[in-house]
Design an enzyme around this catalytic site. Structure first.
Site, PDB file in Angstrom:
ATOM      1  N   HIS A 133       0.855  -1.202   0.000  1.00  0.00           N
ATOM      2  CA  HIS A 133       0.000   0.000   0.000  1.00  0.00           C
ATOM      3  C   HIS A 133       0.879   1.235   0.000  1.00  0.00           C
ATOM      4  CE1 HIS A 133       0.858  -0.419   4.287  1.00  0.00           C
ATOM      5  NE2 HIS A 133       0.299   0.760   4.547  1.00  0.00           N
ATOM      6  N   HIS A 193       1.415   4.002   1.854  1.00  0.00           N
ATOM      7  CA  HIS A 193       1.933   4.817   2.960  1.00  0.00           C
ATOM      8  C   HIS A 193       3.455   4.967   2.884  1.00  0.00           C
ATOM      9  CE1 HIS A 193      -1.869   4.233   5.625  1.00  0.00           C
ATOM     10  NE2 HIS A 193      -1.980   5.251   4.797  1.00  0.00           N
ATOM     11  N   ASP A 218       5.824   5.063   5.008  1.00  0.00           N
ATOM     12  CA  ASP A 218       6.705   4.160   5.763  1.00  0.00           C
ATOM     13  C   ASP A 218       6.771   2.768   5.132  1.00  0.00           C
ATOM     14  OD1 ASP A 218       4.007   3.748   6.650  1.00  0.00           O
ATOM     15  OD2 ASP A 218       4.732   2.733   8.440  1.00  0.00           O
ATOM     16  N   HIS A 219       6.093   2.593   3.984  1.00  0.00           N
ATOM     17  CA  HIS A 219       6.169   1.331   3.238  1.00  0.00           C
ATOM     18  C   HIS A 219       6.786   1.501   1.854  1.00  0.00           C
ATOM     19  CE1 HIS A 219       3.708  -1.206   6.032  1.00  0.00           C
ATOM     20  NE2 HIS A 219       3.510   0.015   6.499  1.00  0.00           N
ATOM     21  N   HIS A 277      -7.527  -0.434   5.577  1.00  0.00           N
ATOM     22  CA  HIS A 277      -6.459   0.441   6.086  1.00  0.00           C
ATOM     23  C   HIS A 277      -6.198   1.547   5.054  1.00  0.00           C
ATOM     24  CE1 HIS A 277      -2.743   1.614   8.103  1.00  0.00           C
ATOM     25  NE2 HIS A 277      -2.073   1.430   6.985  1.00  0.00           N
ATOM     26  N   ASP A 314      -0.249  -3.536   6.377  1.00  0.00           N
ATOM     27  CA  ASP A 314      -0.838  -2.988   7.607  1.00  0.00           C
ATOM     28  C   ASP A 314      -2.321  -3.348   7.734  1.00  0.00           C
ATOM     29  OD1 ASP A 314       1.599  -1.848   8.127  1.00  0.00           O
ATOM     30  OD2 ASP A 314       0.951   0.223   7.784  1.00  0.00           O
ATOM     31  N   HIS A 320       4.538  -4.275  10.898  1.00  0.00           N
ATOM     32  CA  HIS A 320       4.988  -3.620  12.133  1.00  0.00           C
ATOM     33  C   HIS A 320       5.122  -4.610  13.287  1.00  0.00           C
ATOM     34  CE1 HIS A 320       4.496   0.679  10.940  1.00  0.00           C
ATOM     35  NE2 HIS A 320       3.582   0.183  10.125  1.00  0.00           N
TER      36      HIS A 320
HETATM   37 ZN   LIG Z   1      -0.007   1.846   6.452  1.00  0.00          ZN
END
Ligand SMILES: [Zn+2]
Length: 258
Positions: free
Chosen positions: A53, A55, A57-58, A111, A132, A170
């Site tokens: 996805h 985001h 942080d990915h 998410h 996530d 995570h």
């Molecule tokens: Zn995420």
């Protein structure tokens, strides 16, 4: 032989590295620095990037990785993924370059709106990279989706074989298990799992991967149809709740404030 190990990033992200011979593939590289350091140390070549996805942080590390290794980037069709060369939807299958792993794609919105999972059904044991959406003993927050979408997405993951290895994004497991115990105080599997996972963290080890079987017995977000979870959700809400989606919505908002 294929090995899968986590490269820690930021405070609690895991970038999953799949390596075979001298080739490596990374899932959700939010930061290029730790990936490049690991590849340089072990003399690996990057063969492909997978994203679940959009985001930061990915996917934030993708441009810097592509500057060094111009490799294919697989990602969800309905989201903006830097450098994406192959847009994926549910039902599609890929052979991951460099490691020859066969993966099929599930749409798991909730998410984010276009979140996908990669499922390796022919790998032994089977495995899933679920970003996530499903966490060990928990699930992601609903940033772009509805409770109904998330219940359907978690239902697809829950239907995978019990032995499926769950690789999520995570290290939230201990906090999630504390919440799981608050929802189901009489579920002895949750207490046992908490002791097991706490021992791993004390030794500096990741709690992942988990298995779908463990999640089905200890993850309250996969257990919204269980009378115990429904009872706890209704007690927290102070009113009757009509069905798994309402139960899910209640425990998700309970967890947000836990
Ligand atoms: Zn995420």
């Amino acid at each position: 032989m294929l090995t899968i190990i986590p490269i820690p990033a930021f405070a609690d992200n895991y970038i999953w590295l799949l390596r075979q011979a001298g080739m490596g593939v990374v899932v959700d590289p939010g930061d290029a620095g730790p990936v490049i350091a690991h590849f340089d140390r072990d003399g690996l070549q990057l063969a492909a990037i997978l994203a679940t996805h959009h985001h930061g942080d990915h996917v934030g590390g993708i441009p810097a990785l592509l500057a060094r290794w111009p490799v294919p980037v697989f990602g969800p069709a309905q989201e903006t993924i830097p450098g994406r060369t192959r847009a994926l939807r549910e039902g599609e299958a890929i052979t991951v370059p460099g490691i020859e792993l066969e993966l099929s794609v599930l749409d798991i919105p909730g998410h984010t709106a276009g979140h996908i999972a990669y499922v390796g059904r022919s790998h032994a044991p089977p495995l899933v990279f679920c970003g996530d959406t499903l966490f060990a003993a928990g699930c992601g927050r609903l940033f772009e989706g509805t409770p109904g979408q998330m219940v359907a997405s978690l239902g697809k993951l829950s239907a995978l074989p019990d032995e499926t290895q769950v690789y999520c994004g995570h290290e939230y497991t201990l906090a999630n298990l504390r919440f799981a115990a608050a929802v189901e105080p009489a579920n002895v599997s949750i207490g046992e799992r908490h002791r097991r996972e706490k021992a791993k963290r004390e030794r500096g080890l990741p709690t992942l991967p988990s298995t779908i079987g463990e999640e089905r017995t200890t993850n309250p977000f996969l257990r919204t149809g269980e009378p115990t979870v429904r009872f706890a959700a209704e007690k927290h809400a102070g009113r009757p709740l009509d069905g798994p989606v309402a139960v899910f919505a209640e425990i998700r908002s309970w967890k947000n404030a836990f």
